[in-house]
Design an enzyme around this catalytic site. Structure first.
Site, PDB file in Angstrom:
ATOM      1  N   ARG A  40       0.831  -1.210   0.000  1.00 24.05           N
ATOM      2  CA  ARG A  40       0.000   0.000   0.000  1.00 24.05           C
ATOM      3  C   ARG A  40       0.872   1.269   0.000  1.00 24.05           C
ATOM      4  O   ARG A  40       0.991   1.959  -1.008  1.00 24.05           O
ATOM      5  CB  ARG A  40      -0.945  -0.020   1.221  1.00 24.05           C
ATOM      6  CG  ARG A  40      -2.099   0.978   1.136  1.00 24.05           C
ATOM      7  CD  ARG A  40      -1.732   2.417   1.416  1.00 24.05           C
ATOM      8  NE  ARG A  40      -1.231   2.604   2.780  1.00 24.05           N
ATOM      9  CZ  ARG A  40      -0.739   3.750   3.239  1.00 24.05           C
ATOM     10  NH1 ARG A  40      -0.677   4.819   2.453  1.00 24.05           N
ATOM     11  NH2 ARG A  40      -0.272   3.849   4.469  1.00 24.05           N
ATOM     12  N   ASP A  41       1.528   1.548   1.101  1.00 26.17           N
ATOM     13  CA  ASP A  41       2.282   2.800   1.218  1.00 26.17           C
ATOM     14  C   ASP A  41       3.486   2.812   0.286  1.00 26.17           C
ATOM     15  O   ASP A  41       3.942   3.873  -0.148  1.00 26.17           O
ATOM     16  CB  ASP A  41       2.729   2.986   2.677  1.00 26.17           C
ATOM     17  CG  ASP A  41       3.246   4.389   2.959  1.00 26.17           C
ATOM     18  OD1 ASP A  41       3.010   5.289   2.140  1.00 26.17           O
ATOM     19  OD2 ASP A  41       3.899   4.569   3.995  1.00 26.17           O
ATOM     20  N   HIS A  61       5.731   4.522  12.584  1.00 14.65           N
ATOM     21  CA  HIS A  61       5.799   4.515  11.118  1.00 14.65           C
ATOM     22  C   HIS A  61       6.851   5.567  10.737  1.00 14.65           C
ATOM     23  O   HIS A  61       6.547   6.745  10.587  1.00 14.65           O
ATOM     24  CB  HIS A  61       4.426   4.850  10.543  1.00 14.65           C
ATOM     25  CG  HIS A  61       4.378   4.826   9.044  1.00 14.65           C
ATOM     26  ND1 HIS A  61       3.884   3.755   8.332  1.00 14.65           N
ATOM     27  CD2 HIS A  61       4.781   5.730   8.119  1.00 14.65           C
ATOM     28  CE1 HIS A  61       3.975   4.020   7.034  1.00 14.65           C
ATOM     29  NE2 HIS A  61       4.522   5.209   6.876  1.00 14.65           N
ATOM     30  N   HIS A 100      10.131   7.300   8.663  1.00 15.93           N
ATOM     31  CA  HIS A 100      10.652   7.512   7.314  1.00 15.93           C
ATOM     32  C   HIS A 100      12.150   7.795   7.387  1.00 15.93           C
ATOM     33  O   HIS A 100      12.631   8.378   8.352  1.00 15.93           O
ATOM     34  CB  HIS A 100       9.923   8.679   6.631  1.00 15.93           C
ATOM     35  CG  HIS A 100       8.583   8.284   6.061  1.00 15.93           C
ATOM     36  ND1 HIS A 100       7.889   9.046   5.166  1.00 15.93           N
ATOM     37  CD2 HIS A 100       7.819   7.185   6.270  1.00 15.93           C
ATOM     38  CE1 HIS A 100       6.757   8.447   4.834  1.00 15.93           C
ATOM     39  NE2 HIS A 100       6.680   7.320   5.498  1.00 15.93           N
ATOM     40  N   CYS A 124       5.431   9.510   1.280  1.00 16.31           N
ATOM     41  CA  CYS A 124       4.173  10.265   1.282  1.00 16.31           C
ATOM     42  C   CYS A 124       4.134  11.161   0.052  1.00 16.31           C
ATOM     43  O   CYS A 124       4.996  12.017  -0.110  1.00 16.31           O
ATOM     44  CB  CYS A 124       4.040  11.115   2.533  1.00 16.31           C
ATOM     45  SG  CYS A 124       2.545  12.134   2.499  1.00 16.31           S
ATOM     46  N   ASN A 144      10.029   5.116   2.970  1.00 19.32           N
ATOM     47  CA  ASN A 144       9.605   4.489   4.214  1.00 19.32           C
ATOM     48  C   ASN A 144      10.804   3.795   4.835  1.00 19.32           C
ATOM     49  O   ASN A 144      11.746   3.417   4.143  1.00 19.32           O
ATOM     50  CB  ASN A 144       8.545   3.426   3.892  1.00 19.32           C
ATOM     51  CG  ASN A 144       7.198   4.041   3.565  1.00 19.32           C
ATOM     52  OD1 ASN A 144       6.674   4.829   4.332  1.00 19.32           O
ATOM     53  ND2 ASN A 144       6.644   3.673   2.415  1.00 19.32           N
TER      54      ASN A 144
HETATM   55 MG    MG Z   1       5.017   5.994   4.900  1.00 22.26          MG
END
Ligand code: MG
Length: 309
Positions: free
Chosen positions: A13-14, A206, A208, A239, A248
Site C-alpha cells: 500500500r504505502d 511509522h 521515514h 508520502c 519508508n
Molecule cells: Mg510511509
C-alpha cells in the site's frame, strides 16, 4: 531473547501508492505472497482512497479477493472516509487503517480538510468499523514535525491520539511523515502518550528514512517499550503530498537491527530480501533500502565467485 518485535509491512500500500508506475495486480499479489511466506503477521495490502487520487491502488477489491489463505496473518486496508469503509466492508477485510495529520497545513494539503473536520469524519469511520467488528489502527501523520509548519507540539499529538482511542482505535501509529524526527524527541513523545494512558503495546512507529534516521529512531522507540514498527520492503514509497518525502523505513534494515539485538521477529530475513529483489525487478530500478542494497551486492559477488570456480 530480547523480546518479540512485530513488523507491520506497508509496501503493497504505502510503498506502491507512491511509485510512479502502476504495478499489475498479479505483481502485487506475488509480492504479498512473498511477504506472507517470509513470516509477516501484518500486511497493509491496499487502500480505499478514491482511484482518482491514487490510481496505483484502483484494484483494491481484486487484490483483497486474491489474498493468500494464511492462518494468523492480518491483512489491512487504508480507509479514508465512510464511503471507503463501505467499499472495504464489501470485500470482507477484517482490519482497516485510518489516517490524518496532527498539523493543520499538512492535513489541509493531504485531504483538504481541517484537523477538526478530519477527526469528526474518522470518528464515523472508526465507529462504523467497530459495528462490523473490524479492527482499526489510526495513523497520526506529521507526529514528529510538519514540512510546512515545522515543530508539531506534543500536546497536539497526544490530544489527537486520545480522541482516536476514545472513538475506538485499537492501535495508534505515529507517522514521521518526512523523516524530521530524532531519537530523544520520539522517546519524549512516546513517554507523553503513555503518561496520558495509552499502553505502549498499542503504539506503533511509522518512520521515514528521508534524513537517514529511521533505524536510529526505531532503536530509540524500542528502548522505551515500543515493539511494533512499520517497514516497507526495500524502502519503497513514502508520502506523495509532502515535499521531499522519500523512503519508508526499510523492512530489511529493521529486521537486521532487531535480529542483531536478539529479538524474535518471526520473520526470515533472507526471504524478506528475496521479496525486495523481486520488487527491484518489477520496478526495474535500484531501490533505496540499505540492507536491500548490501544483500543484492553480496548475492552478485557470490554468483560471480560461483561462475568463476
Ligand atoms: Mg510511509
Amino acid at each position: 531473547m530480547a523480546g518479540n518485535i512485530r513488523l507491520y509491512e506497508v509496501s503493497p500500500r504505502d510503498g506502491l501508492q507512491n511509485e510512479p508506475e502502476i504495478v499489475s495486480t498479479d505483481a502485487k499479489v506475488a509480492l504479498i505472497e512473498r511477504i506472507v511466506a517470509a513470516g509477516f503477521t501484518d500486511v497493509e495490502v491496499t487502500s480505499f482512497v478514491s482511484p482518482r487520487f491514487i490510481p496505483q491502488l484502483a484494484d483494491a477489491a481484486e487484490v483483497i479477493a486474491r489474498l493468500p489463505k494464511a492462518e494468523g496473518v492480518r491483512f489491512w486496508a487504508l480507509v479514508p472516509n465512510p464511503v471507503g469503509l463501505d467499499r472495504a466492508v464489501e470485500t470482507g477485510i477484517r482490519n482497516i487503517a485510518t489516517f490524518m495529520s496532527a498539523s493543520e497545513t499538512h492535513n489541509q494539503k493531504n485531504v483538504n480538510r481541517t484537523v477538526k473536520e478530519s477527526l469528526a469524519g474518522l470518528k464515523k469511520v472508526i465507529g462504523g468499523a467497530a459495528a462490523h467488528d473490524i479492527r482499526v489502527r489510526s495513523y497520526i501523520s506529521t507526529a514528529l514535525g510538519c514540512p510546512y509548519e515545522g515543530d508539531v507540539p506534543v500536546f497536539k499529538v497526544v490530544d489527537l491520539a486520545l480522541a482516536l482511542r476514545e472513538a475506538g482505535a485499537n492501535e495508534i501509529a505515529l507517522g514521521d511523515t518526512t523523516g524530521m524526527g530524532e531519537p530523544s524527541q520520539l522517546q519524549d513523545l512516546i513517554g507523553a502518550l503513555v503518561a496520558a494512558g495509552i499502553p505502549v503495546s498499542d503504539l506503533a512507529c511509522h518512520l521515514h528514512d528521508t534524513r537517514g534516521t529511521a533505524v536510529v529512531n526505531a532503536y530509540a522507540a524500542w528502548k522505551v517499550g515500543v515493539t511494533t514498527f512499520d517497514g516497507s520492503i526495500a524502502g519503497i514509497g513514502g508520502c506523495p503530498y509532502a515535499p521531499g518525502a522519500a523512503g519508508n523505513a526499510s523492512t530489511e534494515d529493521l529486521l537486521h537491527l532487531f535480529e542483531r539485538e536478539g529479538c524474535d521477529t518471526g520473520i526470515d530475513l533472507e526471504a524478506a530480501c528475496e521479496a525486495g529483489a523481486f520488487m527491484s525487478e518489477v520496478l526495474g530500478r535500484t531501490l533505496p533500502g540499505r540492507y536491500h542494497q548490501y544483500w543484492l551486492g553480496a548475492r552478485a559477488r557470490r554468483a560471480k565467485l560461483a561462475a568463476g570456480s
